[in-house]
Design a protein around this motif. Sequence first.
Motif, PDB file in Angstrom:
ATOM      1  N   GLU A 131      31.582  12.624  31.658  1.00  0.00           N
ATOM      2  CA  GLU A 131      32.154  12.491  30.327  1.00  0.00           C
ATOM      3  C   GLU A 131      33.562  11.906  30.396  1.00  0.00           C
ATOM      4  O   GLU A 131      33.937  11.053  29.593  1.00  0.00           O
ATOM      5  N   ILE A 132      34.343  12.367  31.361  1.00  0.00           N
ATOM      6  CA  ILE A 132      35.693  11.824  31.563  1.00  0.00           C
ATOM      7  C   ILE A 132      35.626  10.337  31.900  1.00  0.00           C
ATOM      8  O   ILE A 132      36.376   9.525  31.357  1.00  0.00           O
ATOM      9  N   GLN A 133      34.718   9.989  32.794  1.00  0.00           N
ATOM     10  CA  GLN A 133      34.549   8.575  33.173  1.00  0.00           C
ATOM     11  C   GLN A 133      34.147   7.744  31.969  1.00  0.00           C
ATOM     12  O   GLN A 133      34.642   6.626  31.767  1.00  0.00           O
ATOM     13  N   SER A 134      33.260   8.287  31.141  1.00  0.00           N
ATOM     14  CA  SER A 134      32.800   7.571  29.953  1.00  0.00           C
ATOM     15  C   SER A 134      33.942   7.302  28.984  1.00  0.00           C
ATOM     16  O   SER A 134      34.082   6.195  28.454  1.00  0.00           O
ATOM     17  N   ILE A 135      34.779   8.330  28.753  1.00  0.00           N
ATOM     18  CA  ILE A 135      35.918   8.177  27.839  1.00  0.00           C
ATOM     19  C   ILE A 135      36.912   7.172  28.398  1.00  0.00           C
ATOM     20  O   ILE A 135      37.429   6.312  27.676  1.00  0.00           O
ATOM     21  N   TYR A 136      37.176   7.258  29.694  1.00  0.00           N
ATOM     22  CA  TYR A 136      38.128   6.356  30.342  1.00  0.00           C
ATOM     23  C   TYR A 136      37.682   4.900  30.218  1.00  0.00           C
ATOM     24  O   TYR A 136      38.463   4.020  29.865  1.00  0.00           O
ATOM     25  N   VAL A 137      36.398   4.659  30.467  1.00  0.00           N
ATOM     26  CA  VAL A 137      35.853   3.294  30.384  1.00  0.00           C
ATOM     27  C   VAL A 137      35.820   2.812  28.934  1.00  0.00           C
ATOM     28  O   VAL A 137      36.157   1.672  28.633  1.00  0.00           O
ATOM     29  N   GLU A 138      35.422   3.695  28.028  1.00  0.00           N
ATOM     30  CA  GLU A 138      35.328   3.333  26.614  1.00  0.00           C
ATOM     31  C   GLU A 138      36.668   2.854  26.066  1.00  0.00           C
ATOM     32  O   GLU A 138      36.716   1.948  25.233  1.00  0.00           O
ATOM     33  N   HIS A 139      37.746   3.449  26.554  1.00  0.00           N
ATOM     34  CA  HIS A 139      39.081   3.086  26.076  1.00  0.00           C
ATOM     35  C   HIS A 139      39.823   2.198  27.072  1.00  0.00           C
ATOM     36  O   HIS A 139      41.051   2.112  27.056  1.00  0.00           O
ATOM     37  N   ASP A 140      39.066   1.546  27.945  1.00  0.00           N
ATOM     38  CA  ASP A 140      39.630   0.560  28.873  1.00  0.00           C
ATOM     39  C   ASP A 140      40.785   1.102  29.701  1.00  0.00           C
ATOM     40  O   ASP A 140      41.765   0.402  29.968  1.00  0.00           O
ATOM     41  N   GLY A 141      40.709   2.363  30.094  1.00  0.00           N
ATOM     42  CA  GLY A 141      41.735   2.939  30.951  1.00  0.00           C
ATOM     43  C   GLY A 141      43.046   3.234  30.261  1.00  0.00           C
ATOM     44  O   GLY A 141      44.054   3.506  30.919  1.00  0.00           O
ATOM     45  N   ARG A 142      43.055   3.212  28.942  1.00  0.00           N
ATOM     46  CA  ARG A 142      44.303   3.415  28.199  1.00  0.00           C
ATOM     47  C   ARG A 142      44.669   4.892  28.041  1.00  0.00           C
ATOM     48  O   ARG A 142      45.790   5.213  27.701  1.00  0.00           O
ATOM     49  N   TYR A 143      43.704   5.779  28.248  1.00  0.00           N
ATOM     50  CA  TYR A 143      43.944   7.200  28.026  1.00  0.00           C
ATOM     51  C   TYR A 143      44.431   7.889  29.298  1.00  0.00           C
ATOM     52  O   TYR A 143      43.867   7.710  30.378  1.00  0.00           O
ATOM     53  N   GLY A 144      45.459   8.751  29.149  1.00  0.00           N
ATOM     54  CA  GLY A 144      45.872   9.641  30.212  1.00  0.00           C
ATOM     55  C   GLY A 144      45.126  10.960  30.087  1.00  0.00           C
ATOM     56  O   GLY A 144      44.288  11.142  29.198  1.00  0.00           O
TER      57      GLY A 144
END
Length: 269
Positions: free
Chosen positions: A34-47
Amino acid sequence: MKALVQVAGVPRSTYYNLIKCMNQPDPNTELRAEIQSIYVEHDGRYGYRRIRDELAVRGWKVNHKKVQRLMKKMGLTCLVRVKKYKSYKGSVGKIAPNHLDRQFTAGAPNEKWVTDITEFKLFGEKLYLSPILDLFNGEIITYTLDSRPTYSLVSQMLDAGLKRLPEEHHLLLHSDQGWHYQMKSYRHALKSRGILQSMSRKGNCYDNAVIENFFGILKSEFLYYKEFECVEHFKEELKKYMEYYNTKRLKAKLKMSPVQYRTHFEKAA
């Protein structure tokens, strides 16, 4: 194996506990995915904090420290912030008082807007961005982009912003002391719509900290993150990012995107 354990001085109980743990499935497999999915979905913009908030939206209850630890193991990191273009050229018109006075919160949409100009350097050219941001939810009301920081950059932005402003309002519009905002035509446009003009103190970027922060996010998440084929491609991608920022990118304080927050407020009102 017994001999190796004895040589290493490892107790039998410790050895068997390690074997038991090795044979068990990773309890964080779904969370990692889930973390990987969120990170990819937002192009690595999320901390890790914003990912924690997005996880909460999706029904996961997890501590931010655990998200940080897992992201570190997964090699997922956020990006950094950078500086901005300065438009101050001394007193060329009338300076307005600092009515905002660092009161960066608003109780409803269209109560407090802030604006400024930032510079991009691409393909040997310079581009200047002039947005309006609503302090209620951080939404970008409108923006203009041009190859020169002329007065029309600001006047066209203001015209577009005023089209979205209701007839009944109590709006304050804050900027720095850039020469654009000192111009008589700019001040007249605000006065004709009953808008209170506010300006930061000279050389004090903290008086307009929210839009300064937005510029940092924009440059770290967009300008220095993506690759562009040409200036036109940059403009197309900028339009997409602004839409993403307003409608999809979760703001940590709001726990939702700016547009989602405004829509929620309007339905509740």
